[in-house]
Each structure stands twice: as C-alpha cells, then as structure tokens.
Design a protein around this motif. Structure first.
Motif, PDB file in Angstrom:
ATOM      1  N   LEU A 280     -42.069  -0.947   9.030  1.00  0.00           N
ATOM      2  CA  LEU A 280     -42.234  -1.511  10.369  1.00  0.00           C
ATOM      3  C   LEU A 280     -42.632  -0.456  11.398  1.00  0.00           C
ATOM      4  N   GLY A 281     -42.800   0.781  10.972  1.00  0.00           N
ATOM      5  CA  GLY A 281     -43.305   1.825  11.856  1.00  0.00           C
ATOM      6  C   GLY A 281     -42.266   2.750  12.442  1.00  0.00           C
ATOM      7  N   TYR A 282     -41.021   2.640  12.022  1.00  0.00           N
ATOM      8  CA  TYR A 282     -39.969   3.507  12.545  1.00  0.00           C
ATOM      9  C   TYR A 282     -39.891   4.786  11.722  1.00  0.00           C
ATOM     10  N   VAL A 283     -39.598   5.880  12.403  1.00  0.00           N
ATOM     11  CA  VAL A 283     -39.398   7.160  11.732  1.00  0.00           C
ATOM     12  C   VAL A 283     -37.899   7.291  11.460  1.00  0.00           C
ATOM     13  N   VAL A 284     -37.532   7.273  10.196  1.00  0.00           N
ATOM     14  CA  VAL A 284     -36.117   7.206   9.819  1.00  0.00           C
ATOM     15  C   VAL A 284     -35.779   8.333   8.855  1.00  0.00           C
TER      16      VAL A 284
END
Length: 260
Positions: free
Chosen positions: A234-238
């Motif tokens: 979903l485009g999150y940097v985790v």
C-alpha cells in the motif's frame, strides 16, 4: 483482524436520539464493568462540581464536561465512529468509506475508553469525558478496573487472527495481549525517517490513514508478517522487529519523511 484504537479527547455532540443501552454494546462481557464506571461517573458529576473537575483532570474551560457526564443516562447516543473526532479519526474518515470498507470497519475496529472499556465503531454511545488515566474515588484507577474483564473479553474477540495495536500507552495499560496471542499482535510506532524520532500529531494522522488504506483495500493479513507485506504494498515504509521470545508482540515502525 482486530484493530485497537485510542479514543479522542474531543467528541462530537450527538444531539437528540435515543439514549444509551449499555447491554447493547459490543463485548457483552464488559457490561458489568461498564455499568460500574457509568454509575460512579454520573454520581460524581451530579455532586460537587469542583471535586468532579479535579478527579477528571478538567481545566476551568472544560467545566461544562461535568454537566455532560451528569446527563449520560438520558443523553442522545450515536455510533461511536461518529462521536470520536480528532486527527486520527479525521484521517480514517469512516463516513466516507464505501459500503464494503465500512462493513470491515464495523467488524474489526475497537476503540478503547476509560468509560466503556472498548466499543465497536457502530456501538451507540453519548458524548462523554473520562480518560483511562482517571482514578475514581470508589473504583480506583480505571486502567486497573478494566484489566480483569478485558483479559476475558479481548482474547475471545481476537479469535485466532491478527491484532493491530494502535493505542497510546495509557490505553494499552488496560489490556496487553499475552502468550500465543501476543505473537499475533503488531504494535505500531510512527517515526520521522531522517531523525528516527517518534512524531506526535503526524503519528495519529498516519495511523488513521493506514487503517483506512487497509479497510479500503480489503486487506486481510493473518499475522504480523503478512501485515508488513500488505502495508508495503500500500506504499508504506515499514520496518519490522519480530519478538525475541514468546509472549511478546511484534513492533512495526512506519517511517515518514514529513511531519505535518
């Protein structure tokens, strides 16, 4: 997936409508504990206003919240998702979700509360003021009051699925997953990527957007590792830290470049 949210200090005025029915709220195992807090809170706020203000930690400007609490038994009630406001709930935007995402929200979101313990976003509640940090004269510290009933109700609600814990520390004190369930729990921090510092305002906004993204996408991760993958898609940097030993939760850091 069960998503644990903090409440908001600010709450919308529900206006008219039918009053609260405590027995109709989600997690019926919490009913007796809810009634105990509600009874003492109403009694406190119908008595000495200054004492009530001191117990609740209210400033002079929030004096009107005492009268609001005094009228909880007859006040109009609305779905909790409409009552809670503020940065996280604005970013979550429950009212603007499509029907499928709203259904998923109703099934998966729980809002923790000093007064109710935890409620679903479709549960009808009145506007109130009572944080988890309050210590009532009779019941004592609310976090302690909730621990035993929560220890029964929350594992049942979680079932064998993932728990995404987005609560602040004050609300996490009322219930912490243990044993095998802890290993299926992911606790999230939002960090400013360049400095690695925890952010405050943007922390709430990011968590609200993240939950909205998961609901809108129809993501159904079964464990923390799958959650990391879903968030990255979903485009999150985790960044993820698996627990070093049994009985500990996963820690996920969501990195953001901007703070606003």
């Amino acid at each position: 997936m069960l998503v644990l949210l903090p409440p908001s200090e600010g709450k919308a005025n529900p206006g008219g409508g039918a009053p609260l029915e405590v027995a109709s709220l989600s997690l019926p195992g919490l009913t007796a504990a809810r009634e105990a807090v509600l009874t003492e809170l109403v009694e406190l706020c119908t008595g000495d206003e200054e004492k009530a203000r001191e117990v609740l930690g209210l400033s002079e400007g929030l004096r009107g919240e005492v009268a609001k609490n005094a009228g909880l038994l007859t006040a109009g009630a609305r779905p909790a998702g409409e009552i809670y406001t503020g940065v996280l709930y604005d970013a979550l935007g429950l009212a603007t979700l499509d029907a499928a995402a709203r259904r998923r929200a109703t099934e998966s979101l729980l809002v923790f509360s000093g007064l109710w313990g935890a409620v679903g976003v479709a549960d009808r509640i009145p506007s109130y003021r009572c944080s988890m940090g309050v210590k009532l004269p009779g019941l004592g510290a609310l976090a302690g009051h909730w621990r035993a009933p929560m220890a029964e109700a929350l594992p049942e609600a979680a079932g064998d699925g993932l728990v995404l814990d987005l609560r602040s520390s004050a609300y996490a004190a009322a219930w912490r997953p243990k044993g095998e369930l802890a290993g299926r729990t992911a606790s999230v921090r939002v960090l400013h990527a360049p400095t690695r510092k925890v952010v405050s305002h943007f922390n709430k906004a990011t968590k609200g957007r993240m939950v909205r993204s998961l609901l809108t996408a129809g993501a159904a991760p079964k464990d923390p590792a799958e959650l990391v993958g879903a968030l990255r898609e979903l485009g999150y940097v985790v960044e993820a830290e698996a627990p070093g030993k049994a009985g500990r939760a996963w820690l996920l850091d969501v990195l953001v470049d901007e703070i606003h």
